[in-house]
Structures are given as C-alpha cells and as structure tokens.
Write a protein that holds these residues in place. Structure first.
Motif, mmCIF file in Angstrom:
data_model
loop_
_atom_site.group_PDB
_atom_site.id
_atom_site.type_symbol
_atom_site.label_atom_id
_atom_site.label_comp_id
_atom_site.label_asym_id
_atom_site.label_seq_id
_atom_site.Cartn_x
_atom_site.Cartn_y
_atom_site.Cartn_z
ATOM 1 N N SER A 213 14.652 28.801 -6.311
ATOM 2 C CA SER A 213 14.609 28.779 -4.848
ATOM 3 C C SER A 213 15.962 28.476 -4.213
ATOM 4 O O SER A 213 16.035 28.290 -2.997
ATOM 5 C CB SER A 213 13.558 27.770 -4.359
ATOM 6 N N ASP A 214 17.021 28.402 -5.023
ATOM 7 C CA ASP A 214 18.397 28.311 -4.519
ATOM 8 C C ASP A 214 18.578 27.148 -3.552
ATOM 9 O O ASP A 214 19.156 27.287 -2.471
ATOM 10 C CB ASP A 214 18.805 29.626 -3.828
ATOM 11 N N GLU A 215 18.093 25.968 -3.952
ATOM 12 C CA GLU A 215 18.127 24.822 -3.053
ATOM 13 C C GLU A 215 18.299 23.530 -3.839
ATOM 14 O O GLU A 215 18.122 23.483 -5.060
ATOM 15 C CB GLU A 215 16.844 24.761 -2.212
ATOM 16 N N ILE A 216 18.665 22.478 -3.093
ATOM 17 C CA ILE A 216 18.781 21.133 -3.640
ATOM 18 C C ILE A 216 17.913 20.212 -2.797
ATOM 19 O O ILE A 216 17.992 20.228 -1.563
ATOM 20 C CB ILE A 216 20.241 20.627 -3.595
ATOM 21 N N TRP A 217 17.086 19.414 -3.468
ATOM 22 C CA TRP A 217 16.284 18.404 -2.787
ATOM 23 C C TRP A 217 16.865 17.030 -3.064
ATOM 24 O O TRP A 217 17.314 16.746 -4.177
ATOM 25 C CB TRP A 217 14.831 18.459 -3.252
ATOM 26 N N ARG A 218 16.853 16.164 -2.067
ATOM 27 C CA ARG A 218 17.278 14.773 -2.222
ATOM 28 C C ARG A 218 16.061 13.869 -2.120
ATOM 29 O O ARG A 218 15.284 13.969 -1.162
ATOM 30 C CB ARG A 218 18.312 14.388 -1.150
ATOM 31 N N ILE A 219 15.890 13.004 -3.101
ATOM 32 C CA ILE A 219 14.760 12.078 -3.124
ATOM 33 C C ILE A 219 15.328 10.664 -3.105
ATOM 34 O O ILE A 219 16.090 10.284 -4.004
ATOM 35 C CB ILE A 219 13.894 12.288 -4.376
ATOM 36 N N ASP A 220 14.992 9.887 -2.086
ATOM 37 C CA ASP A 220 15.543 8.537 -2.001
ATOM 38 C C ASP A 220 14.764 7.584 -2.907
ATOM 39 O O ASP A 220 13.768 7.975 -3.545
ATOM 40 C CB ASP A 220 15.612 8.046 -0.554
ATOM 41 N N SER A 221 15.209 6.346 -2.973
ATOM 42 C CA SER A 221 14.630 5.389 -3.919
ATOM 43 C C SER A 221 13.196 5.010 -3.575
ATOM 44 O O SER A 221 12.495 4.408 -4.402
ATOM 45 C CB SER A 221 15.498 4.126 -3.979
ATOM 46 N N ARG A 222 12.726 5.378 -2.381
ATOM 47 C CA ARG A 222 11.341 5.133 -1.989
ATOM 48 C C ARG A 222 10.462 6.355 -2.198
ATOM 49 O O ARG A 222 9.274 6.333 -1.871
ATOM 50 C CB ARG A 222 11.279 4.684 -0.520
ATOM 51 N N GLY A 223 11.062 7.432 -2.711
ATOM 52 C CA GLY A 223 10.300 8.633 -2.995
ATOM 53 C C GLY A 223 10.255 9.633 -1.861
ATOM 54 O O GLY A 223 9.581 10.664 -1.974
ATOM 55 N N ASN A 224 10.970 9.353 -0.765
ATOM 56 C CA ASN A 224 11.006 10.310 0.341
ATOM 57 C C ASN A 224 11.877 11.507 -0.022
ATOM 58 O O ASN A 224 12.978 11.345 -0.531
ATOM 59 C CB ASN A 224 11.548 9.639 1.603
ATOM 60 N N LYS A 225 11.394 12.680 0.282
ATOM 61 C CA LYS A 225 12.043 13.921 -0.145
ATOM 62 C C LYS A 225 12.611 14.666 1.059
ATOM 63 O O LYS A 225 11.928 14.842 2.072
ATOM 64 C CB LYS A 225 11.016 14.789 -0.887
ATOM 65 N N THR A 226 13.875 15.105 0.938
ATOM 66 C CA THR A 226 14.570 15.819 2.007
ATOM 67 C C THR A 226 15.233 17.064 1.437
ATOM 68 O O THR A 226 15.843 17.006 0.355
ATOM 69 C CB THR A 226 15.655 14.918 2.647
ATOM 70 N N LEU A 227 15.116 18.183 2.140
ATOM 71 C CA LEU A 227 15.851 19.379 1.738
ATOM 72 C C LEU A 227 17.333 19.139 2.005
ATOM 73 O O LEU A 227 17.750 19.024 3.155
ATOM 74 C CB LEU A 227 15.356 20.599 2.509
ATOM 75 N N PHE A 228 18.113 19.042 0.943
ATOM 76 C CA PHE A 228 19.519 18.679 1.062
ATOM 77 C C PHE A 228 20.390 19.894 1.354
ATOM 78 O O PHE A 228 21.267 19.846 2.214
ATOM 79 C CB PHE A 228 19.966 17.997 -0.227
ATOM 80 N N ALA A 229 20.154 20.977 0.646
ATOM 81 C CA ALA A 229 20.941 22.201 0.857
ATOM 82 C C ALA A 229 20.113 23.394 0.396
ATOM 83 O O ALA A 229 19.306 23.290 -0.524
ATOM 84 C CB ALA A 229 22.256 22.140 0.090
ATOM 85 N N TRP A 230 20.364 24.528 1.050
ATOM 86 C CA TRP A 230 19.618 25.747 0.733
ATOM 87 C C TRP A 230 20.453 26.948 1.132
ATOM 88 O O TRP A 230 21.075 26.962 2.190
ATOM 89 C CB TRP A 230 18.282 25.761 1.479
ATOM 90 N N ASP A 231 20.444 27.961 0.264
ATOM 91 C CA ASP A 231 21.173 29.197 0.538
ATOM 92 C C ASP A 231 20.183 30.355 0.551
ATOM 93 O O ASP A 231 19.760 30.832 -0.507
ATOM 94 C CB ASP A 231 22.253 29.422 -0.525
ATOM 95 N N ARG A 232 19.817 30.804 1.720
ATOM 96 C CA ARG A 232 18.828 31.886 1.835
ATOM 97 C C ARG A 232 19.349 33.191 1.250
ATOM 98 O O ARG A 232 18.568 34.077 0.899
ATOM 99 C CB ARG A 232 18.416 32.087 3.286
ATOM 100 N N TRP A 233 20.696 33.315 1.130
ATOM 101 C CA TRP A 233 21.281 34.540 0.586
ATOM 102 C C TRP A 233 21.640 34.412 -0.895
ATOM 103 O O TRP A 233 22.044 35.388 -1.510
ATOM 104 C CB TRP A 233 22.539 34.907 1.384
ATOM 105 N N ALA A 234 21.523 33.228 -1.447
ATOM 106 C CA ALA A 234 21.803 32.979 -2.877
ATOM 107 C C ALA A 234 23.208 33.420 -3.276
ATOM 108 O O ALA A 234 23.421 33.969 -4.356
ATOM 109 C CB ALA A 234 20.760 33.677 -3.759
#
Length: 279
Positions: A213-234
C-alpha cells in the motif's frame, strides 16, 4: 488520505540500487543496502553508491552487530556475515535441526544476540522467530506462526515487535529474564496492506512500512495509529519494505523501495532510536 508527512517532503537519496529490500547504517554513517540479485552496496552520506559484494540469491534484512559487522538474511544461503572488504561467509543455515526456510529480517541486542524472522512459506503458517548466539548457535523462540517479517527491539530490550504480514498486524513479545519469549500481544491491526519492515524512534513510536500500500504507519506507545506517509503514485515510496533513521541529526527516515531502484528520505523532526552499533 492525508498523512502526517506529505509525500512532497521525500526526495531521492540514492539511485541505481537493484530493487533494495533493506537498508542499515554502519557506525561511520554510511548506508548499506541489499539488492535483489545478492548485491551489497555501501552508500556515502552524499548518496554515492559502491558495489561491495555479490553473494547471489536475494538480499533481505540487513543488520549491524554491536561490533559493527554486517549480517544479511539471504534465503539462498541463510544468514551471511559480510566484512567491510566485501568478503562474506555463511554464519548460519540452521537453528538446531531446523533449516531456515526464508530468513527475512534480523535485529541485534546489546549482548550480540541476533533475533531473526524465518518467514516460512506464504500462508503456510510455518514462520518462526529464532535467536542466534554470537557463536552461531540458534534457538527457536516462537512459532509456528504466520508470515513473520520485520522486527524491532525496544530500547530497554524487554520487548520484541514482529510483523505478521499475512494478517496485516504487528505482534509484541515480552522477552523474559531467562531469554524466552512470552505469549504475543496483538500490538496493532489493519496496518496497511502487507506490512513489512519496522523501525522505532527515540520516543518509542513504532513505524510500519507497507509493501502493498506504499505507506508508513506510526504507532505510539499507547497503541494509537497514525498514517505517517503515503505515496498514491508509488514513486517516492514504491513497494516500501524497510526504513532506517539517519542523517546528521538522526531525524531522517531513509526508505527502501523494492519496486524501484531508489532509496528515498525525508526530514521529519523525529530522531530514530539508536541501534546497538550506534551507541
């Protein structure tokens, strides 16, 4: 989708790298990368690459030991030790009676123990987590499981994070005082499509690189998940497999793009967790 870091923040750092699966920094600040035909590259801070070795097969995970020696997962050989001169030798092909099927990624602790994911075969649920002592003696710690992939070790070395790619999830194992692993917790689910590599920053945020999916997810120490980076064109993130923090201030994630011949980077203002060869 809106990501925390816009894709415009990324730039090409090095090119003409043969479909890199993984990257790792040595103590001097050079970036090392593996190629899909068994190449090992050393890349200067200016982005100039040099072919150091060619072992054949496919180079998966790269990791430096506490003594700054490079170890490479290569399913055709097992675990391969590579000297700075380019000389290489097989460190391990078995863990006891277990022959490595698909050694994928490894990470060292401060004592020189090397944790490795043996992915097994896709959707056969024959993946394992293995630990090799510095003398090459291997021990299965967990499994069988799904397609074990990227690993990350917490800064206090009490927890091992493991990607299970076929379930799009990240597991967390407690490392007990006797070295065994406890039962895994499901640390995160729905981590993009085909999560692959992991990295930690100095604030214990876990980053998940997603191959499909050409993306990076960031998960903090409490388990909260954030879309960190994404390239729709890859293009700048193209079949992203692994990342490593580097740069002058240690706050630039460098990204291996398996579908392309480039390594990209972005300055994000978050310092990476120092690995054992960087302390």
């Amino acid at each position: 989708m809106t990501s925390e870091i816009p894709i415009e923040a990324f730039q090409i750092f090095a090119t003409a790298i043969d479909h890199p699966e993984c990257i790792a920094f040595n103590r001097a600040g050079d970036l090392w990368a593996g190629g899909e035909a068994g190449q090992i590259y050393r890349i200067s801070p200016e982005g100039k690459s040099k072919l150091v070795a060619n072992m054949g097969g496919f180079c998966g995970g790269l990791a430096f030991s506490p003594s700054d020696e490079l170890f490479v997962c290569n399913p055709a050989h097992g675990i391969v030790r590579v000297k700075s001169s380019g000389d290489f030798s097989v460190f391990a092909s078995h863990a006891g009676d277990h022959k490595l099927i698909c050694p994928n990624y490894g990470v060292f602790d401060s004592a020189g123990n090397y944790y490795v994911s043996d992915s097994g075969n896709w959707k056969k649920n024959n993946g394992f987590i293995i630990r090799f002592a510095p003398n090459g003696q291997g021990q299965i710690l967990a499994g069988p499981m799904g397609y074990a992939n990227g690993l990350a070790l917490s800064a206090d070395e009490k927890f091992l994070f493991v990607v299970e790619s076929n379930t799009d999830s990240v597991l967390r194992f407690e490392i007990k005082p006797d070295g065994s692993l406890g039962r895994p917790d499901v640390y995160a689910t729905e981590c993009g499509r085909f999560p692959d590599g992991l990295a930690l920053d100095a604030e214990s945020n876990l980053y998940v690189c997603c191959y499909a999916s050409d993306e990076i997810w960031r998960i903090d120490s409490r388990g909260n998940k954030t879309l960190f980076a994404w390239d729709r064109w890859a293009i700048l993130l193209g079949s992203l497999t692994n990342m490593a923090f580097g740069g002058k201030d240690g706050d630039e994630p460098y990204d291996a793009n398996l579908a392309r011949i480039t390594i990209t980077r972005a300055k994000v203002g978050r310092r990476g967790q120092k690995l054992v060869n960087q302390k």
